[in-house]
Enzyme design. Structure first.
Site, PDB file in Angstrom:
ATOM      1  CG  ASP A 198       0.738   4.227   6.548  1.00  0.00           C
ATOM      2  OD1 ASP A 198       0.107   3.243   7.001  1.00  0.00           O
ATOM      3  OD2 ASP A 198       0.254   5.372   6.511  1.00  0.00           O
ATOM      4  CE  LYS A 207       5.681   4.355   3.564  1.00  0.00           C
ATOM      5  NZ  LYS A 207       5.052   5.653   3.627  1.00  0.00           N
TER       6      LYS A 207
END
Ligand code: SF4
Length: 215
Positions: free
Chosen positions: A138, A120
């Site tokens: 997320d 991420k």
């Protein structure tokens, strides 16, 4: 979400916010990387407060190494998990200096090899600092992707892969910001605010949340 609904879904989000930006403050790829690294399980606001002081004193890998872990911790101690984050940041800075000439690399594999940097974080840096059309999934994007039917998936990677397939190319660069902001402010975790949602017509979620009686 039907394929035909995806274009108007993003066109609507784009019209409301043509140039979405991260809420983290940064002035260089390294400052962005450091801010993202510090932001796990913390609000952007709390990270910005800490990095304003830190970056004024040290905003390169070498400068943070020179600061040392103890002084770095002093700057970031208001952020959750600050001890392990300080450790990771110091180790990442050492690798940047020793292996990348003090620069942030542009390759996913090299980013993910840095301590504390997962998929991420690498996606955020590739997208925001280097303009790559990546999807940093997320908690907000994971929820919005599943709830709307845009990109259903059991894991963040499933959702990321679906988004890469389904988001039309003109929207790929900014898609993750639009989805994060939508999830943060409208399609919120507990009760989505469907009654004030601009993209409700394209979303699969049922039943839609009605407007509160007092509204
Ligand atoms: S209609 Fe409701 S569930 Fe669908 S995107 Fe909007 S807020 Fe989220």
């Amino acid at each position: 979400m039907k394929t035909a609904a995806i274009e108007p879904f993003f066109a609507t989000l784009a019209a409301a916010n043509p140039e979405p930006k991260t809420e983290l403050e940064y002035g260089s790829p390294f400052e962005l990387l450091a801010a993202v690294l510090l932001s796990a399980q913390a609000t952007d606001l709390s990270v910005n407060k800490a990095t304003r002081g830190l970056f004024a004193v040290a905003n390169t890998p070498q400068a943070i190494l020179d600061l040392g872990q103890g002084r770095l911790e002093e700057f970031i101690k208001t952020i959750g998990l600050y001890r392990s984050k300080a450790k990771h940041l110091i180790e990442a800075c050492r690798m940047l200096v020793e292996q990348h000439g003090g620069e942030v690399p542009r390759l996913r594999e090299e980013l993910e090899a840095l301590p504390g940097v997962g998929r991420k974080t690498a996606n955020v840096v590739l997208n925001v600092a280097f303009g790559e059309p990546t999807m940093a999934v997320d908690t907000h994007i994971f929820r919005v992707g599943n709830r709307t039917g845009l990109a259903p998936g059991k894991t963040p990677l499933d959702v990321e892969m679906k988004l890469m397939k389904r988001v039309p190319p003109p929207y790929r660069l900014h898609a993750h910001h639009w989805l994060i902001l939508h999830g943060r402010y409208v399609c919120v975790a507990r009760t989505p605010k469907c009654w004030q949602c601009a993209v409700a017509a394209y979303c699969d979620y049922k039943p839609k949340t009605p407007a509160p009686k007092s509204a």
